[in-house]
Design a protein around this motif. Structure first.
Motif, mmCIF file in Angstrom:
data_model
loop_
_atom_site.group_PDB
_atom_site.id
_atom_site.type_symbol
_atom_site.label_atom_id
_atom_site.label_comp_id
_atom_site.label_asym_id
_atom_site.label_seq_id
_atom_site.Cartn_x
_atom_site.Cartn_y
_atom_site.Cartn_z
ATOM 1 N N ALA A 94 -2.764 4.351 -8.543
ATOM 2 C CA ALA A 94 -2.740 2.925 -7.679
ATOM 3 C C ALA A 94 -1.521 2.567 -7.245
ATOM 4 N N ASN A 95 -0.594 2.719 -8.068
ATOM 5 C CA ASN A 95 0.863 2.356 -8.129
ATOM 6 C C ASN A 95 1.578 3.290 -6.739
ATOM 7 N N ALA A 96 1.280 4.062 -6.636
ATOM 8 C CA ALA A 96 1.545 5.293 -5.707
ATOM 9 C C ALA A 96 1.310 4.947 -4.857
ATOM 10 N N ALA A 97 -0.205 5.153 -4.594
ATOM 11 C CA ALA A 97 -0.651 4.344 -3.394
ATOM 12 C C ALA A 97 -0.149 2.631 -2.120
ATOM 13 N N ALA A 98 0.075 1.662 -3.767
ATOM 14 C CA ALA A 98 0.753 0.899 -2.744
ATOM 15 C C ALA A 98 2.161 0.971 -2.639
ATOM 16 N N LEU A 99 2.860 1.960 -2.823
ATOM 17 C CA LEU A 99 3.973 2.161 -2.331
ATOM 18 C C LEU A 99 3.830 2.947 -1.094
ATOM 19 N N GLY A 100 3.193 3.569 -1.567
ATOM 20 C CA GLY A 100 2.743 4.138 0.021
ATOM 21 C C GLY A 100 2.158 3.911 1.421
ATOM 22 N N GLU A 101 1.709 2.582 0.663
ATOM 23 C CA GLU A 101 0.850 2.012 2.418
ATOM 24 C C GLU A 101 2.547 0.923 2.668
ATOM 25 N N GLY A 140 6.395 -3.422 5.928
ATOM 26 C CA GLY A 140 7.419 -4.965 6.109
ATOM 27 C C GLY A 140 7.137 -5.947 4.779
ATOM 28 N N MET A 141 5.826 -5.893 4.342
ATOM 29 C CA MET A 141 4.962 -7.161 3.187
ATOM 30 C C MET A 141 6.152 -6.475 2.318
ATOM 31 N N LYS A 142 6.557 -8.030 1.029
ATOM 32 C CA LYS A 142 6.916 -8.160 0.208
ATOM 33 C C LYS A 142 6.241 -8.430 -1.073
ATOM 34 N N ASP A 143 4.956 -8.868 -0.947
ATOM 35 C CA ASP A 143 3.669 -9.172 -1.776
ATOM 36 C C ASP A 143 2.714 -8.692 -1.316
ATOM 37 N N PHE A 144 2.422 -8.026 -1.841
ATOM 38 C CA PHE A 144 0.511 -7.446 -1.785
ATOM 39 C C PHE A 144 0.005 -7.067 -2.668
ATOM 40 N N ILE A 145 -0.913 -6.878 -2.868
ATOM 41 C CA ILE A 145 -1.929 -5.778 -3.650
ATOM 42 C C ILE A 145 -2.847 -5.328 -3.193
ATOM 43 N N MET A 146 -3.378 -4.479 -4.341
ATOM 44 C CA MET A 146 -3.656 -3.149 -2.433
ATOM 45 C C MET A 146 -4.855 -2.652 -4.270
ATOM 46 N N ILE A 147 -5.824 -2.579 -3.739
ATOM 47 C CA ILE A 147 -6.998 -2.244 -5.065
ATOM 48 C C ILE A 147 -7.490 -1.087 -4.614
ATOM 49 N N THR A 148 -7.967 -0.001 -4.665
ATOM 50 C CA THR A 148 -8.173 1.238 -5.021
ATOM 51 C C THR A 148 -9.823 1.282 -5.165
#
Lengths: 322, 322
Positions: free
Chosen positions: A119-126, A134-142
């Motif tokens: 999930a961290n890998a996907a967040a880095l990809g996004e 361009g975002m510095k603060d977000f949460i990715m939920i798979t």
């Protein structure tokens, strides 16, 4: 220092899943030059998996560039530890215990290897190439078979003290609630908002409503796809399945927002195919549970990247991390 | 650049509370050279408060050093915004709306002023001078009239996109649960684990158990101190009040751990005077709700600093932040 042609620097991104693992050769611009996949669950021993992966990848490496330009490998995997380069006690993989995966990859491929959880890998990809650019603060939920998450704060993945931060799927949304089929915890987000959770909810609700279209399907076919089909046809029970799921998810998201105050929450994975059936109740219950200072500020968006690509891109980005 | 005698650099740390505000002159070593306090709620207008603060502080500044060595002011306040230097819609202060507090302080004192919320200031104080020295990942929970929090990840306070991250007291621990007296939300941590919440729980429980010692006190005297006194004397109802509170707190802490995977959780504030009556059930229910990979790893400790000192020290540390 010599000038470097960035377009010639290439990394291998690998996304290890319980059933399939996908890989891609990625350049600095986030272009996937070539990709492929390999069955994960065919290999009882991790050594054999790595050997097989090497057999598949090395012709591609030779095809695209000479090895001097091959910068390294980034791997996203369930229960991967960023600090230790290990896969630890992953319930959905056949390889048990603590596996020094990065070290084994480096030995085989002769280049550095870094790891993070899927999930961290996907967040880095996004963050690098997708909806979170361009975002510095977000949460990715798979939202897939399970519920995974990657949390980015101040432009960086939150790893925490031991590298296991961001297990939001296992946070409790309903104390004493539904027992999780694998962890045994009661009332976790994953027990409700994963595809598995949705199918459990659907089976319960169709038993309560004999008129529901969901009763036209045999037990083993009840999954989030079938619920979506019935919802589209207007079946109130199927619609209620997503509403209930969205409520639980929205309540959880409100708590996450009050923790790290993200600019956006990105949703990702098979479950989001249900579109507004799940998005609308999720948003409603998220806003409802937020303190006023957080309301109507946090974007709730679907991922822009293909699921497999996001993780491959994100994993490869580990290679070029500072 | 000339050599600087660090012991001569001094900052003013201010901790603004709903009733009282405390301040201290702090040097680089975290020594409080002088301190004092001022009533907050006596001043209807924030300008008058700042004038009065200046009157109190300037003799101390003159006493300790010439103004060239006065590096700046750090302020911890409820609903303070780190990015904007404002106090925004603070429910417990008389000053309404969005107040450009840092700017007003700079104008009055002639030195730079930085702000953060009160719980973040306490977390900074603990990190620099208290129980969290050397830690890069921890969560500070203040259990006072309300429940505040400061989250440190990778050595930095998590501020989030808009500077309001870390409102853990307002996360929901029991969906549809107790209505919060001020925010109106249902089932928030603050509704149970604050001193106010404990007194509500105690009043409910003593009504159920007529034999409880808690019934020897008039309604308005029932607070966490009285509950502690009765618990020490062995009153089962009073003990149950803390057990119930600890359960709710422990469940919440488990969720926080799965979010940011801290090395420790520091508890702070008047409620922790109850000691093991609250600590033991908190730990039990935290561990119980954690995924196995997090179990028995996270230290649950009480703050080492005096409450007021922690916030003053942390606020002053803002001045020297990089």
């Amino acid at each position: 220092m010599a000038l470097i042609d960035l377009s010639k620097q290439v990394a291998l991104g690998v996304d290890i899943g319980g059933t399939n693992s996908k890989f891609g050769l990625v350049n600095h611009r986030g272009e996937i030059l070539d990709k492929g996949s390999i069955k994960t669950d065919e290999y009882e021993k991790v050594e054999d998996f790595i050997d097989a992966l090497y057999e598949k990848v090395s012709p591609l490496i030779k095809k695209h560039f000479n090895e001097k330009q091959f910068d390294g490998i980034g791997v996203g995997a369930p229960n991967a530890n960023y600090f230790r380069g290990t896969i630890e006690q992953a319930p959905n993989l056949r390889w048990k215990g603590v596996i020094p995966f990065a070290e084994m990859m480096t030995k085989k491929f002769g280049v550095p290897c870094k790891m993070t959880n899927d999930a961290n890998a996907a967040a880095l990809g996004e963050m690098m190439f997708g909806a979170a650019r361009g975002m510095k603060d977000f949460i990715m939920i798979t939202l897939g078979t399970g519920v995974g998450s990657g949390i980015v704060s101040g432009g960086k993945i939150i790893y925490g003290h031991d590298g296991f931060a961001g297990e939001l799927g296992h946070t409790i949304v309903k104390p004493g609630g539904r027992k999780h089929w694998s962890t045994g915890s009661e009332g976790s987000l994953e027990a409700y908002a994963s595809a598995t959770g949705i199918s459990i909810t659907a089976k319960k609700m169709r038993a309560e409503f004999p008129d529901s279209m969901l009763n036209d399907f045999p037990e083993e076919e009840i999954d989030s796809k079938v619920v979506f089909e019935c919802a589209k046809k207007g079946d109130p029970t199927a619609i209620e399945v997503f509403r209930y799921t969205g409520q639980k998810l929205g309540e959880a998201l409100a708590n996450f927002v009050m923790f790290s105050s993200p600019e956006a929450i990105l949703l990702f994975g098979g479950v989001i195919n249900a579109g507004d059936f799940i998005l609308k109740p999720t948003k409603l219950h998220m806003e409802r549970n937020l303190l006023p200072i957080f309301r109507n500020k946090v974007k709730l968006v679907f991922s822009e990247l293909d699921e497999a690509d996001a993780a491959i891109l994100g994993a490869s980005a580990l290679v070029w991390e500072k």
